[in-house]
Design a protein around this motif. Structure first.
Motif, PDB file in Angstrom:
ATOM      1  N   GLU A 187     -21.161 -29.794  47.239  1.00  5.82           N
ATOM      2  CA  GLU A 187     -22.546 -29.832  47.699  1.00  5.82           C
ATOM      3  C   GLU A 187     -23.059 -31.260  47.817  1.00  5.82           C
ATOM      4  N   LEU A 188     -24.034 -31.443  48.696  1.00 10.84           N
ATOM      5  CA  LEU A 188     -24.624 -32.763  48.876  1.00 10.84           C
ATOM      6  C   LEU A 188     -25.259 -33.257  47.574  1.00 10.84           C
ATOM      7  N   GLY A 189     -25.839 -32.346  46.808  1.00 12.36           N
ATOM      8  CA  GLY A 189     -26.396 -32.718  45.519  1.00 12.36           C
ATOM      9  C   GLY A 189     -25.351 -33.274  44.572  1.00 12.36           C
ATOM     10  N   GLN A 190     -24.124 -32.791  44.688  1.00  8.26           N
ATOM     11  CA  GLN A 190     -23.035 -33.306  43.855  1.00  8.26           C
ATOM     12  C   GLN A 190     -22.643 -34.723  44.263  1.00  8.26           C
ATOM     13  N   ASN A 249     -30.369 -32.546  44.556  1.00 10.25           N
ATOM     14  CA  ASN A 249     -29.930 -33.095  43.272  1.00 10.25           C
ATOM     15  C   ASN A 249     -30.257 -32.107  42.152  1.00 10.25           C
ATOM     16  N   MET A 250     -31.502 -31.621  42.128  1.00 10.77           N
ATOM     17  CA  MET A 250     -31.916 -30.694  41.075  1.00 10.77           C
ATOM     18  C   MET A 250     -31.198 -29.354  41.211  1.00 10.77           C
ATOM     19  N   TYR A 251     -30.958 -28.916  42.446  1.00  4.38           N
ATOM     20  CA  TYR A 251     -30.248 -27.662  42.658  1.00  4.38           C
ATOM     21  C   TYR A 251     -28.829 -27.750  42.094  1.00  4.38           C
ATOM     22  N   SER A 252     -28.110 -28.817  42.447  1.00  6.25           N
ATOM     23  CA  SER A 252     -26.728 -28.957  41.987  1.00  6.25           C
ATOM     24  C   SER A 252     -26.649 -29.218  40.488  1.00  6.25           C
ATOM     25  N   ALA A 253     -27.728 -29.740  39.915  1.00  2.00           N
ATOM     26  CA  ALA A 253     -27.776 -29.958  38.474  1.00  2.00           C
ATOM     27  C   ALA A 253     -28.075 -28.667  37.718  1.00  2.00           C
ATOM     28  N   GLY A 254     -28.405 -27.597  38.435  1.00  2.09           N
ATOM     29  CA  GLY A 254     -28.621 -26.305  37.811  1.00  2.09           C
ATOM     30  C   GLY A 254     -30.006 -26.079  37.250  1.00  2.09           C
TER      31      GLY A 254
END
Length: 330
Positions: A278-281, A27-32
Motif C-alpha cells: 500500500e502507498l501508506g506502507q 499513512n493512518m490507514y496502513s498503520a491500522g
C-alpha cells in the motif's frame, strides 16, 4: 451544522493541501488506526449506474463520516457530473452530524490528490511529460494533481471523443495558464503520445483496457484511477505484467473491487507476490517505492472512505477557522 459548497471548498482548500491530506489518510490507514468497512455498492442497471455508501472512522483525528456517491456515466450527456455525491461529517466525540460537504467536488479533489500522492512518491523526479486518458468529471483534478507534484513540460490529453478532449484541453489551459507553465495539448494518436511519457494517468469508466501496454517506456509511472468494479479493466494486462512495482491505495479495497488487478491475478498473469503493498506502507517506510530509474511503477486506486473523512475533516476545520460555510439548524 455547517453546509460547505464546492465554491466554499475551492476558496479555502488547495490541491497541495489535499495531497498532504491523502498522504496522512493512507499513512493512518496502513498503520491500522482507522475503521474503514468496504463500501456498499448498489447497482441501478436502468441508468447503467451505481450508488456507493462509504463510511469510516479515523481514530487519531476523532473524525467519522459517510459519503454517498453515485457513478452515472450517462450524466455527461446531460451536462451533469458523472459522479454526484454528498459527504456527511460526524463529530467523533459526540456522534453528531457537524457538516455536510459537497461530495462531488470532494470526490474529485481527493481522487486527484491520492493520484498526486502516488505520483509524488513513485514517479521519477525528472518526469517532464504526462498523458491523461479520459476527460470526464474526475479528469480536471487528476491533471491538477500531476501539475502540483512534478514540473511538467507537456501534458497530452486523450479521449475517445476528440471534441470532448479539445473542449477539456481549452478549459484546462484557461484554468491553469497563470499557475503552471505546462503545455496542455490534445493527443489524437494515443500510442504516439504514450511512447515517451513519464507519467500516464487513466481515469475512465471503460470496461476494457484503454491503452496499449507495450507502448509504455521503461521508467514510466502509471496511475489506474477509473475502474472500480471486478468487471472493469481500464489498465491493459501487459502493463500490469511489466510493472516492477505495484502499489495500491488499500490492498483490501483493490483486491475486492478492481478488475485491473483481479482479472490478471485470476489468469495467473501476476501473483500476490508481485504486489508490493500500500502507498501508506511506502510513507511508513515499510516497503520501497521506486527502486531504479528504469523501473515501471504502477499505482491502482479504487478509493477509500478514509480519504474522504480525513479530507472532509480538514476542510471542515479550515472552514470554521476562516468563517466559511452556511450554518443551519435542523
Amino acid at each position: 451544522m455547517l453546509m460547505i459548497s464546492k465554491e466554499h471548498t475551492k476558496q479555502i482548500f488547495t490541491m497541495k493541501e489535499a495531497i498532504e491530506a491523502a498522504k496522512l489518510a493512507l499513512n493512518m490507514y496502513s498503520a491500522g488506526s482507522c475503521n474503514v468497512p468496504l463500501r456498499v455498492n448498489i447497482d441501478m442497471p436502468k441508468q447503467q449506474g451505481q450508488s456507493l455508501f462509504m463510511p469510516a472512522f479515523v481514530e487519531p483525528l476523532e473524525a467519522a463520516g459517510i459519503k454517498i456517491v453515485s457513478v452515472f456515466p450517462n450524466n455527461i450527456e446531460l451536462g451533469k457530473s458523472s459522479v454526484p455525491a454528498q459527504m456527511i461529517v460526524l463529530d467523533g466525540k459526540t456522534g453528531e452530524v457537524c457538516a455536510i460537504i459537497d461530495g462531488t467536488y470532494l470526490t474529485q479533489l481527493r481522487t486527484g490528490a491520492v493520484q498526486g500522492a502516488a505520483t509524488d512518491l513513485l514517479a521519477r523526479k525528472d518526469a517532464k511529460t504526462a498523458v491523461l486518458i479520459g476527460t470526464g468529471g474526475q479528469a480536471g483534478t487528476q491533471l491538477e494533481a500531476m501539475l502540483n507534484v512534478r514540473e511538467l513540460e507537456e501534458v497530452r490529453v486523450y479521449d475517445v471523443n476528440i471534441d470532448r478532449a479539445r473542449a477539456f484541453t481549452d478549459q484546462m489551459r484557461n484554468q491553469f495558464a497563470d499557475t503552471f507553465h505546462t503545455r496542455i495539448v490534445v493527443a489524437e494518436d494515443l500510442n504516439a503520445a504514450l511512447s515517451n511519457a513519464d507519467i500516464v494517468t487513466a481515469v475512465t469508466t471503460s470496461p476494457r483496457p484503454v491503452f496499449d501496454g507495450t507502448c509504455i517506456k521503461a521508467g514510466a509511472h502509471i496511475n489506474g484511477v477509473g475502474a472500480y468494479t471486478p468487471q472493469m479493466q481500464e489498465l491493459p494486462e501487459e502493463i500490469v505484467k511489466r510493472a516492477d512495482t505495484i502499489v495500491f491505495d488499500t490492498i483490501e479495497g483493490v483486491l475486492a473491487e478492481a478488475g485491473d488487478i483481479i482479472i490478471p491475478l485470476e489468469k495467473g498473469i501476476i501473483s500476490r507476490q508481485d504486489i508490493a503493498g500500500e502507498l501508506g506502507q511506502v510513507l511508513l517506510g515499510q516497503i520501497k517505492g521506486r527502486e531504479r530509474e528504469e523501473d515501471i511503477t504502477l499505482f491502482k486506486t479504487v478509493g477509500t472512505a478514509v480519504l474522504d473523512v480525513v479530507t472532509a475533516q480538514m476542510i471542515y476545520r479550515k472552514a470554521l477557522e476562516m468563517g466559511v460555510g452556511i450554518e443551519v439548524t435542523i
